[in-house]
Enzyme design. Structure first.
Site, PDB file in Angstrom:
ATOM      1  N   GLU A   1      -3.055   7.491  -4.077  1.00 10.99           N
ATOM      2  CA  GLU A   1      -3.637   6.822  -5.225  1.00 10.99           C
ATOM      3  C   GLU A   1      -5.042   7.349  -5.534  1.00 10.99           C
ATOM      4  O   GLU A   1      -5.831   7.505  -4.589  1.00 10.99           O
ATOM      5  CB  GLU A   1      -3.740   5.337  -4.840  1.00 10.99           C
ATOM      6  CG  GLU A   1      -3.505   4.385  -5.951  1.00 10.99           C
ATOM      7  CD  GLU A   1      -3.356   2.972  -5.416  1.00 10.99           C
ATOM      8  OE1 GLU A   1      -2.350   2.690  -4.748  1.00 10.99           O
ATOM      9  OE2 GLU A   1      -4.247   2.173  -5.678  1.00 10.99           O
TER      10      GLU A   1
ATOM     11  N   ARG B   1       0.856  -1.186   0.000  1.00  9.85           N
ATOM     12  CA  ARG B   1       0.000   0.000   0.000  1.00  9.85           C
ATOM     13  C   ARG B   1       0.892   1.237   0.000  1.00  9.85           C
ATOM     14  O   ARG B   1       1.934   1.271   0.672  1.00  9.85           O
ATOM     15  CB  ARG B   1      -0.900   0.034   1.237  1.00  9.85           C
ATOM     16  CG  ARG B   1      -2.097  -0.888   1.186  1.00  9.85           C
ATOM     17  CD  ARG B   1      -3.144  -0.464   0.146  1.00  9.85           C
ATOM     18  NE  ARG B   1      -4.322  -1.312   0.197  1.00  9.85           N
ATOM     19  CZ  ARG B   1      -4.491  -2.437  -0.506  1.00  9.85           C
ATOM     20  NH1 ARG B   1      -3.562  -2.841  -1.356  1.00  9.85           N
ATOM     21  NH2 ARG B   1      -5.605  -3.136  -0.383  1.00  9.85           N
TER      22      ARG B   1
ATOM     23  N   HIS C   1      -1.533  -0.112  -9.755  1.00 11.76           N
ATOM     24  CA  HIS C   1      -2.128  -1.052  -8.780  1.00 11.76           C
ATOM     25  C   HIS C   1      -2.678  -2.310  -9.466  1.00 11.76           C
ATOM     26  O   HIS C   1      -3.884  -2.577  -9.447  1.00 11.76           O
ATOM     27  CB  HIS C   1      -3.234  -0.353  -7.966  1.00 11.76           C
ATOM     28  CG  HIS C   1      -3.476  -1.009  -6.635  1.00 11.76           C
ATOM     29  ND1 HIS C   1      -3.877  -0.340  -5.514  1.00 11.76           N
ATOM     30  CD2 HIS C   1      -3.353  -2.309  -6.243  1.00 11.76           C
ATOM     31  CE1 HIS C   1      -4.012  -1.184  -4.497  1.00 11.76           C
ATOM     32  NE2 HIS C   1      -3.698  -2.399  -4.926  1.00 11.76           N
TER      33      HIS C   1
HETATM   34  C1  GLV Z   1      -5.164  -5.424  -3.445  1.00 12.85           C
HETATM   35  O1  GLV Z   1      -4.455  -4.484  -3.422  1.00 12.85           O
HETATM   36  C2  GLV Z   1      -5.658  -6.074  -2.271  1.00 12.85           C
HETATM   37  O2  GLV Z   1      -5.385  -5.626  -1.148  1.00 12.85           O
HETATM   38  O3  GLV Z   1      -6.364  -7.072  -2.413  1.00 12.85           O
END
Ligand code: GLV
Length: 320
Positions: free
Chosen positions: A268, A239, A286
């Site tokens: 993001e 993240r 992502h």
């Molecule tokens: C994707 O980023 C997730 O956390 O599943």
């Protein structure tokens, strides 16, 4: 019958699970995410919410849903979009989707390691921009990863899967993790547990795989970049807020590290302008879990959690 609201567009495989269980989800079907205003309207009266990582589940949303809300089933392994404490204080169960996206995400981590160390995106930009080029002994040299050290921050399932891939590429593995890992897995990987400081100073590639929460916010910032080797690379598929993005830009400019491969961003989908024109970073939007089969599996697991809760059974993958 429980009112189930699916707040974003999810694969049909997930909706089918809900329908087959006799539930009739109210599901958002547009590719563009719902506005916050619309979201607050749609969740009213829901007993179960199936949410995407782009939706902020906070006290405002929980209040808008109402006191009959039983559960929030996130279609993601990460759940930093959800105020778990606020859910808990209202007796709302939270679930996520661990396991089903482990390999897809580890593949992206390995891809970013290779892309950034071997300058693949930069090379592709040369070709696409029709810039003249010629093979040469000194042309666009990168860094090999064989016999280099991978430092994994957060040795959960995705960290371990990334370490396995790196080991297959000839890297050795050290890791920093809050939790202990199975000693057999650590032995098979030849992985050594170290402090964060030792990981930063010993690694040639640092790959982030821990959850994003208050204790990991800006875990990697200016002081940490100073501890890394100037030849080292940072990869983040976890993240964005785990990395202080402005400090990363500053560290790259100051050549405190050699480059970064990022699948996630602090704000993001906004990207720090300072990253955009740098050739020493690889930026992808992502994509960690973005394969058709993985997204189906995520939607199905979230839906199965919703079904279990609606039938009064324990959820398969509760958080906390
Ligand atoms: C994707 O980023 C997730 O956390 O599943």
């Amino acid at each position: 019958m429980s009112k189930i609201v699916v707040t974003g567009k999810i694969p049909n495989a997930g909706l089918e699970v809900l329908r087959k269980a006799g539930l009739n989800p109210q599901a958002w079907s547009q590719d563009v995410a719902m506005s916050r205003e619309e979201l607050l309207k749609q969740v009213q009266g829901a007993e179960i919410l199936v949410t995407l990582l782009t939706e902020k589940v906070d006290s405002e949303l929980l209040d808008a849903a109402g006191s009959q809300l039983k559960a929030v089933c996130n279609v993601a392994v990460g759940y930093n979009n959800i105020d778990v404490a606020a859910c808990k204080s209202r007796g709302v169960t939270v679930t996520n989707t661990p396991g089903v996206l482990t390999d897809a995400t580890a593949d992206i981590a390995l891809a970013l390691i290779l892309m950034v160390t071997r300058r693949l995106a930069e090379g592709e930009r040369v070709i696409r921009s029709k810039t003249p080029w010629q093979w040469g002994m000194h042309y666009m040299l990168g860094t090999g990863i064989t016999n280099r050290v991978l430092g994994v921050i957060g040795m959960g399932a995705i960290g371990i899967a990334t370490a396995r891939r790196a080991k297959a590429c000839g890297m050795s593995v050290i890791y920093y993790s809050r939790s202990e890992i199975d000693s057999k897995i650590a032995d098979d990987l030849g992985a050594r547990k170290v402090s964060l400081d030792d990981l930063l100073s010993e690694s040639d590639v640092v790959s982030i795989h821990c959850p994003s929460n208050e204790s990991t916010h800006h875990l990697i910032g200016a002081p940490q970049f100073k501890k890394m080797k100037p030849t080292a690379f940072l990869v983040n598929t976890a993240r964005g807020p785990i990395v202080d993005e402005q400090a990363l830009v500053d560290a790259l400019k100051a050549k405190e590290i050699a480059g970064a491969g990022l699948d996630v961003f602090e704000f993001e989908p906004k990207i720090n302008e300072g990253l955009l024109d740098r050739d020493d970073v690889v930026l992808i939007p992502h994509l960690g879990s973005a394969t058709t089969e993985t997204r189906d599996a995520m939607a199905m697991l979230a839906a199965n959690n919703a079904v279990a809760i609606s039938k009064g059974r324990s959820p398969l993958t509760p958080v906390g």
